[in-house]
Enzyme design. Sequence first.
Site, short mmCIF file in Angstrom:
data_model
loop_
_atom_site.label_atom_id
_atom_site.label_comp_id
_atom_site.label_asym_id
_atom_site.label_seq_id
_atom_site.Cartn_x
_atom_site.Cartn_y
_atom_site.Cartn_z
N ASP A 161 5.12 -5.55 -0.67
CA ASP A 161 4.54 -4.85 -1.80
C ASP A 161 3.06 -5.22 -1.88
O ASP A 161 2.73 -6.38 -2.06
CB ASP A 161 5.27 -5.27 -3.08
CG ASP A 161 4.81 -4.54 -4.32
OD1 ASP A 161 3.88 -3.71 -4.23
OD2 ASP A 161 5.37 -4.81 -5.39
N CYS A 198 -11.08 1.78 -4.51
CA CYS A 198 -9.97 0.83 -4.45
C CYS A 198 -9.07 1.11 -3.25
O CYS A 198 -8.58 0.19 -2.58
CB CYS A 198 -9.10 0.92 -5.71
SG CYS A 198 -9.91 0.49 -7.24
N ASP A 208 -0.09 -4.59 -4.07
CA ASP A 208 -0.52 -4.07 -5.37
C ASP A 208 -2.04 -4.12 -5.49
O ASP A 208 -2.67 -5.08 -5.06
CB ASP A 208 0.07 -4.88 -6.52
CG ASP A 208 1.54 -4.56 -6.75
OD1 ASP A 208 1.96 -3.44 -6.41
OD2 ASP A 208 2.25 -5.43 -7.26
N ARG A 257 2.81 3.49 -8.75
CA ARG A 257 1.97 2.91 -9.81
C ARG A 257 0.69 2.36 -9.22
O ARG A 257 -0.31 3.03 -9.19
CB ARG A 257 2.74 1.83 -10.57
CG ARG A 257 3.93 2.39 -11.31
CD ARG A 257 4.56 1.41 -12.23
NE ARG A 257 4.54 0.05 -11.70
CZ ARG A 257 5.26 -0.92 -12.14
NH1 ARG A 257 6.10 -0.72 -13.12
NH2 ARG A 257 5.19 -2.13 -11.64
N GLU A 292 23.64 -0.62 -2.33
CA GLU A 292 23.46 -0.68 -3.79
C GLU A 292 22.28 0.17 -4.22
O GLU A 292 21.22 0.12 -3.63
CB GLU A 292 23.23 -2.11 -4.27
CG GLU A 292 23.03 -2.16 -5.78
CD GLU A 292 22.60 -3.50 -6.34
OE1 GLU A 292 22.60 -3.61 -7.57
OE2 GLU A 292 22.26 -4.41 -5.56
#
Length: 178
Positions: A74, A96, A76, A127, A9
Site C-alpha cells: 500500500d 503528487c 499512500d 482514496r 474471504e
Amino acid sequence: QKNYFQNREFSFTLKDDIYVRYQSFSTQNELEKEMQKMNPYKIDIGAIYSHRPNQHNTVKSGTFQALEKELVFDIDMTDYDDVRSCCSAADICSKCWTLMTIAVRILDRALREDFGFQHLLWVYSGRRGVHCWVCDEAARKLSVAARSAVAEYLSLVKGGEETVKKVVLTDPIHPFIR
C-alpha cells in the site's frame, strides 16, 4: 485449485461503518447478488482458507486456517507529506502523482528483478494512493516472517509521527534508488 473462489474471504463495510467479515460465495453471481443486496461502500478481498469462511464457526477449532494470501503493498500519498509542498494529508494533485509514479516504478522493478515476481496487479486504492497485489503462487504462500522480510527489504520510510528522520538509507544503497 477448485475451491479458490469458494474458500476466499470477502468482507464488506456497510453504512455506519458496520464491518461484515467471513463472507464467501459459491459463484460470482452469488457474490454479485449479495453486493447488490447489502450495498457495501467498501469491499476487501481476503485470504483463501482451508474451509469456506462463512462456515468458520462450524469447523473443528484450529482447522480453519489461511492457506494463501496475495502479498499486498500500500503506497499512500500521506507517506510523502514530509517531502511534498503542494498538498498534504489526503489531498492529491498532479504534482503528487509524480511521487507516486516514481514509487510504483521502483517497487515494480524491485519485486520483478530482486524477487522474480511476475504477476503484479496495480490498483488505485480509491482514496490516497495505490495498492500492488503480488499474485504469484510463491508470494501467496509466503509465511508471515517472509512477508515481513520482503516489506523490510523494500522499506525506506521508518517510524511514525514522532520520528524525526523517517528516510533511512543503509549502506550499500540499493541501485534502484541511487
